[in-house]
Design a protein around this motif. Structure first.
Motif, PDB file in Angstrom:
ATOM      1  N   PRO A 178       0.833  -1.206   0.000  1.00 51.34           N
ATOM      2  CA  PRO A 178       0.000   0.000   0.000  1.00 51.34           C
ATOM      3  C   PRO A 178       0.872   1.263   0.000  1.00 51.34           C
ATOM      4  CG  PRO A 178      -0.645  -1.484   1.788  1.00 51.34           C
ATOM      5  CD  PRO A 178       0.541  -2.087   1.133  1.00 51.34           C
ATOM      6  N   SER A 179       0.487   2.229  -0.786  1.00 53.35           N
ATOM      7  CA  SER A 179       1.263   3.467  -0.859  1.00 53.35           C
ATOM      8  C   SER A 179       1.206   4.217   0.459  1.00 53.35           C
ATOM      9  CB  SER A 179       0.711   4.364  -1.960  1.00 53.35           C
ATOM     10  OG  SER A 179       0.639   3.656  -3.162  1.00 53.35           O
ATOM     11  N   VAL A 180       0.061   4.098   1.142  1.00 56.11           N
ATOM     12  CA  VAL A 180      -0.117   4.730   2.445  1.00 56.11           C
ATOM     13  C   VAL A 180      -0.833   3.724   3.332  1.00 56.11           C
ATOM     14  CG1 VAL A 180      -1.469   6.456   3.686  1.00 56.11           C
ATOM     15  CG2 VAL A 180      -0.197   7.125   1.649  1.00 56.11           C
ATOM     16  N   THR A 181      -0.368   3.546   4.548  1.00 57.25           N
ATOM     17  CA  THR A 181      -1.063   2.629   5.440  1.00 57.25           C
ATOM     18  C   THR A 181      -1.185   3.220   6.841  1.00 57.25           C
ATOM     19  OG1 THR A 181      -0.918   0.532   6.599  1.00 57.25           O
ATOM     20  CG2 THR A 181       1.144   1.403   5.729  1.00 57.25           C
ATOM     21  N   PRO A 182      -2.358   3.038   7.458  1.00 59.48           N
ATOM     22  CA  PRO A 182      -2.495   3.470   8.850  1.00 59.48           C
ATOM     23  C   PRO A 182      -1.792   2.477   9.773  1.00 59.48           C
ATOM     24  CG  PRO A 182      -4.525   2.436   8.116  1.00 59.48           C
ATOM     25  CD  PRO A 182      -3.594   2.456   6.934  1.00 59.48           C
ATOM     26  N   GLY A 183      -1.915   2.645  11.076  1.00 55.39           N
ATOM     27  CA  GLY A 183      -1.197   1.819  12.035  1.00 55.39           C
ATOM     28  C   GLY A 183      -1.794   0.451  12.279  1.00 55.39           C
ATOM     29  N   THR A 184      -2.861   0.109  11.570  1.00 53.45           N
ATOM     30  CA  THR A 184      -3.404  -1.244  11.662  1.00 53.45           C
ATOM     31  C   THR A 184      -3.756  -1.718  10.263  1.00 53.45           C
ATOM     32  OG1 THR A 184      -5.259  -2.617  12.389  1.00 53.45           O
ATOM     33  CG2 THR A 184      -5.674  -0.267  12.216  1.00 53.45           C
ATOM     34  N   LYS A 185      -3.598  -3.032  10.028  1.00 52.55           N
ATOM     35  CA  LYS A 185      -3.974  -3.552   8.719  1.00 52.55           C
ATOM     36  C   LYS A 185      -5.406  -4.080   8.720  1.00 52.55           C
ATOM     37  CE  LYS A 185      -1.475  -7.864   9.634  1.00 52.55           C
ATOM     38  NZ  LYS A 185      -0.923  -7.498  10.955  1.00 52.55           N
ATOM     39  N   TYR A 186      -6.073  -3.981   9.855  1.00 52.42           N
ATOM     40  CA  TYR A 186      -7.445  -4.470   9.949  1.00 52.42           C
ATOM     41  C   TYR A 186      -8.466  -3.372   9.664  1.00 52.42           C
ATOM     42  CZ  TYR A 186      -5.281  -8.648  11.617  1.00 52.42           C
ATOM     43  OH  TYR A 186      -4.501  -9.775  11.686  1.00 52.42           O
ATOM     44  N   VAL A 187      -8.168  -2.521   8.710  1.00 51.55           N
ATOM     45  CA  VAL A 187      -9.139  -1.523   8.270  1.00 51.55           C
ATOM     46  C   VAL A 187      -9.642  -1.924   6.894  1.00 51.55           C
ATOM     47  CG1 VAL A 187      -8.235   0.440   9.555  1.00 51.55           C
ATOM     48  CG2 VAL A 187      -7.207  -0.159   7.375  1.00 51.55           C
ATOM     49  N   THR A 188     -10.827  -1.472   6.555  1.00 55.76           N
ATOM     50  CA  THR A 188     -11.318  -1.740   5.204  1.00 55.76           C
ATOM     51  C   THR A 188     -10.875  -0.607   4.278  1.00 55.76           C
ATOM     52  OG1 THR A 188     -13.393  -0.581   5.631  1.00 55.76           O
ATOM     53  CG2 THR A 188     -13.365  -2.955   6.036  1.00 55.76           C
ATOM     54  N   ILE A 189     -10.871  -0.922   2.989  1.00 56.17           N
ATOM     55  CA  ILE A 189     -10.500   0.089   2.003  1.00 56.17           C
ATOM     56  C   ILE A 189     -11.513   1.241   2.047  1.00 56.17           C
ATOM     57  CG2 ILE A 189     -10.085   0.513  -0.453  1.00 56.17           C
ATOM     58  CD1 ILE A 189      -8.043  -1.347   0.972  1.00 56.17           C
ATOM     59  N   GLY A 190     -12.795   0.911   2.222  1.00 54.64           N
ATOM     60  CA  GLY A 190     -13.813   1.954   2.328  1.00 54.64           C
ATOM     61  C   GLY A 190     -13.529   2.891   3.495  1.00 54.64           C
ATOM     62  N   GLY A 191     -13.142   2.311   4.617  1.00 59.46           N
ATOM     63  CA  GLY A 191     -12.808   3.120   5.792  1.00 59.46           C
ATOM     64  C   GLY A 191     -11.575   3.976   5.546  1.00 59.46           C
ATOM     65  N   MET A 192     -10.621   3.438   4.796  1.00 58.12           N
ATOM     66  CA  MET A 192      -9.409   4.198   4.499  1.00 58.12           C
ATOM     67  C   MET A 192      -9.728   5.425   3.649  1.00 58.12           C
ATOM     68  SD  MET A 192      -6.740   1.096   3.748  1.00 58.12           S
ATOM     69  CE  MET A 192      -5.294   2.076   3.361  1.00 58.12           C
ATOM     70  N   VAL A 193     -10.699   5.258   2.741  1.00 58.53           N
ATOM     71  CA  VAL A 193     -11.120   6.394   1.924  1.00 58.53           C
ATOM     72  C   VAL A 193     -11.895   7.390   2.783  1.00 58.53           C
ATOM     73  CG1 VAL A 193     -12.650   7.100   0.039  1.00 58.53           C
ATOM     74  CG2 VAL A 193     -11.151   5.116  -0.233  1.00 58.53           C
ATOM     75  N   ALA A 194     -12.835   6.873   3.577  1.00 55.89           N
ATOM     76  CA  ALA A 194     -13.711   7.742   4.364  1.00 55.89           C
ATOM     77  C   ALA A 194     -12.908   8.615   5.324  1.00 55.89           C
ATOM     78  CB  ALA A 194     -14.726   6.907   5.129  1.00 55.89           C
ATOM     79  N   ALA A 195     -11.870   8.037   5.936  1.00 59.85           N
ATOM     80  CA  ALA A 195     -11.065   8.819   6.881  1.00 59.85           C
ATOM     81  C   ALA A 195      -9.847   9.424   6.184  1.00 59.85           C
ATOM     82  CB  ALA A 195     -10.622   7.939   8.041  1.00 59.85           C
ATOM     83  N   ASN A 196      -9.717   9.150   4.886  1.00 62.02           N
ATOM     84  CA  ASN A 196      -8.520   9.539   4.121  1.00 62.02           C
ATOM     85  C   ASN A 196      -7.281   9.373   4.994  1.00 62.02           C
ATOM     86  OD1 ASN A 196      -6.996  10.289   1.970  1.00 62.02           O
ATOM     87  ND2 ASN A 196      -7.553  12.454   2.032  1.00 62.02           N
TER      88      ASN A 196
END
Lengths: 450, 245
Positions: free
Chosen positions: A105-123
């Motif tokens: 992933p080009s950008v990742t939060p501190g957990t891998k248990y997020v959904t792609i939709g959530g990653m977009v929603a919280a950018n």
């Protein structure tokens, strides 16, 4: 012991990752697109992914739509790393599938248990925000179920307003259905990590500014130190290791990651485990380890990016009442002053927090996302009246220095504080006014009147 | 060497999907059969991207018995392993009132699988190898007031699979009966399941693959269910009938 279907109510207690606050809500689990469009007909709703936002962002009392059944990859273009996935796909699945083929992933939060939709929603942002920006920078297009129940595609060129409001829009612009985004090419599954021990917060800032070229950087701050050593921290720098940099034994298969077991916490920790004393001891050893450990070493991606994922439900360590995470970003010019003041305030209080996380952000790129150029501070507090009061004081300090708050972490900020912190809110309200505002709403958006 | 092929009957179920994923991960090409074509075509694309295997969808109605022979012949490759996840829980209280629905529960869980497995059994005998895996239920071990319609269909299925295993053994064809216990799936959503007795579809799929490799006969996914059911079977009928189970 045998079960009967509960016909009277299908309410279910759900919470965010912080386990606070708790709500009894009506939840729907659509299995296919027809059921989803049917579920989307109610006058008020919010889509929910894996529930990793900390507070009430993904909860709607009358209709919380669980998107986890939409978890398929729809297309992958090997030439440029463009992946099309349904919104309920977990980031973990993306990594498991594509890292062995050389994509990450080009950008990742501190957990891998997020959904792609959530990653977009919280950018979402990661440890590379200063150079790479938010996840949204790598999103090619998004398909959304809009207010009329139609599936609309938006991108930088097509329905661009919808696109830019959806990035960081907390699911309040529609139901994110499919996302096309670019992965980045990596040569190995390993990260070259350098740990710098900062004696205090000024030194930590200096380390960040001296290492702006390092792709990933993050600092863990010990919140108990005072005076001269206030903000004692470990600054971790990282970059993807090249093939010639990894150990010989891994060279034959540089993209393979060792299998690790996840620990799980079987029960809520009783309050006496996380006392100030114990946390101090933990921090002491943590820093001792940082000091005596090797300065530069190779770690595998999982350890570097997702240290907390090793414990599958670490949110339980804060006890049954749950916890809240305070995360703010302060503009660059005020960062040092504001963060010193925040840390002072925390170390002088009776509250305790494990560790605080400090990150450097780059420039802002979408309409309503959290990051701005400056520094971001995040810390967890178990829920109790002292801590809630302390966080209010931290809110005030943040606002005083022109900072803002991360909605994906928030479960308790007051409307007037939020309004003061973010002048983009009126534009967002204007975009959502009337129809959209009523249709797509979470308990959080009601609380903050978004 | 040609890849092994797994056929999943009733593939839109959560267990079906997880089994497909597990076998694809192990290098099997996948055939998904079921209704609800929208979902399954996407699932095939997903399996193809995820595991770099061939995955295709075939339309199948478990209750349209006349079409089954044609369905099996229409498959481009006769699969090595067939797993049936065809199942309908129904709603017991409703079942008591609506006899027609009872019949559908019985026909889906029992007759549908019997019809399809019988056809595959003959093809597998001709070929001299193959594995048939039937997802049954612990509910079939003894009829109880709370779900005896579903339970009796699964009891029938257990007997059928046991007999089929007996018949096919000498031809080199294996039959595996799977009794998962409680599983968190779409079928059980809305039910309050006791945690210690509940597992998830991924675990079920993992255990099925292991049992397939080891040529096991009967699989209780959570071992505790084996003990619970032994205990329940041992209760004398005169006492059992007075219990509200």
């Amino acid at each position: 012991m045998f079960l009967k279907k509960n016909n009277f109510s299908s309410t279910e207690e759900i919470t965010g990752w912080g386990l606070y606050p708790r709500f009894n809500v009506l939840k729907k689990n659509p299995k296919n697109i027809d059921e989803l469009t049917e579920a989307a007909k109610t006058p008020s709703l919010i889509a929910r992914g894996n529930g990793r936002s900390y507070g009430d962002s993904s909860i709607n009392k009358v209709n919380t739509i669980d998107m986890k059944n939409f978890n398929r990859f729809l297309h992958f273009d090997e030439s440029e790393g463009l992946l099309v996935a349904e919104a309920g796909v977990l980031l973990k699945d993306v990594i498991d599938t594509f890292l062995p083929r050389g994509w990450f992933p080009s950008v990742t939060p501190g957990t891998k248990y997020v959904t792609i939709g959530g990653m977009v929603a919280a950018n979402v942002h990661g440890k590379n925000h200063k150079n790479s920006g938010s996840f949204g920078n790598y999103v090619h297009w998004i398909e959304i179920i809009n207010i009329d129940g139609e599936i609309v595609r938006c991108s930088r060129n097509e329905n661009s307003d919808l696109f830019f409001w959806t990035l960081g829009g907390m699911g309040l612009t529609g139901i994110i259905l499919n996302v096309a985004f670019f992965l980045k090419s990596v040569k190995t599954a390993w990260i070259k990590e350098t740990t710098l021990v900062a004696k205090n917060i000024s030194e930590a800032f200096r380390f960040f500014e001296d290492n702006l070229n390092s792709p990933y950087s993050v600092a863990w701050i010990d919140c108990y130190t005072k005076g001269k050593s206030l903000g004692r921290s470990l600054v971790m720098l990282g970059e993807h290791a090249k093939i010639n940099e990894i150990d010989f034994k891994n060279k034959s298969n540089p993209l393979k990651s060792p299998k690790k077991r996840r620990i799980s916490i079987p029960f809520y920790f009783p309050p006496f485990i996380l006392t100030k004393f114990n946390v101090r001891i933990f921090n002491f050893f943590y820093f001792l380890n940082g000091r005596i450990g090797r300065r530069t070493k190779l770690v595998e991606w999982d350890t570097f990016f997702y240290p907390l994922d090793k414990i599958s439900n670490w949110n339980k360590i804060y006890g049954k009442k749950g916890f809240a995470q305070f995360q703010c970003v302060i503009p660059l010019t005020n960062s040092k002053k504001a963060i010193t003041e925040l840390l002072n305030c925390i170390s002088n209080s009776k509250s305790f927090s494990f560790l605080a996380v400090l990150k450097r952000f780059g420039t802002e790129t979408s309409y309503f996302s959290f990051p701005m150029e400056g520094y971001s501070l995040a810390l967890d507090f178990p829920i109790n009246s002292n801590n809630l009061l302390l966080m209010k004081v931290l809110d005030e300090i943040t606002v005083k220095y022109g900072g803002r708050f991360y909605l994906a972490k928030d479960s308790r900020i007051k409307k007037n504080i939020f309004e003061k912190s973010d002048n983009r809110i009126s534009e967002f309200r204007k975009y959502r006014q009337n129809k959209i505002q009523k249709k797509f709403s979470s308990i959080q958006s009601d609380r903050l009147n978004l | 060497m040609r890849k092994n092929v797994l056929l999943v009957l009733g593939a839109s179920s959560d267990i079906g999907m997880s089994v497909a994923k597990k076998f694809a991960q192990e290098g099997f090409d996948i055939q998904l059969a079921g209704r609800n074509s929208y979902n399954l075509e996407n699932h095939c694309t997903d399996l193809g991207i995820r595991y770099k295997v061939n995955a295709n969808f075939y339309e199948l109605d478990a209750l349209d018995f006349n079409s089954h022979e044609k369905f099996v012949r229409s498959l481009p490759i006769l699969p090595n392993v067939v797993v049936s996840c065809i199942g309908l829980l129904g709603d017991q209280s409703e079942s008591e009132l609506k006899i027609k629905k009872n019949v559908t529960v019985i026909r889906t869980n029992f007759e549908g699988v019997v019809s399809l497995f019988s056809i595959f059994a003959n093809y597998f005998i001709d070929r001299g190898n193959g594995t048939l895996i039937g997802i049954s239920s612990v509910a079939g071990d003894r009829g109880r007031a709370s779900n005896y319609i579903y339970g009796s269909a699964k009891a029938g299925l257990n007997a059928f699979l046991s007999g089929l295993r007996n018949r096919l053994f000498s031809y080199g064809v294996n039959v595996l009966t799977v009794k998962p216990g409680y599983v968190t799936t779409k079928m059980t959503s809305g039910l309050k399941l006791p945690k210690a007795l509940t597992t998830n579809p991924e675990k079920v799929a993992y255990c099925i693959y292991k049992a397939y490799k080891n040529k096991k006969d009967v699989l209780y996914v959570l071992p505790i269910w084996k003990f619970i059911m032994i205990f329940i079977i041992l209760i004398p009928e005169s006492i059992f009938k007075k219990m509200q189970l």
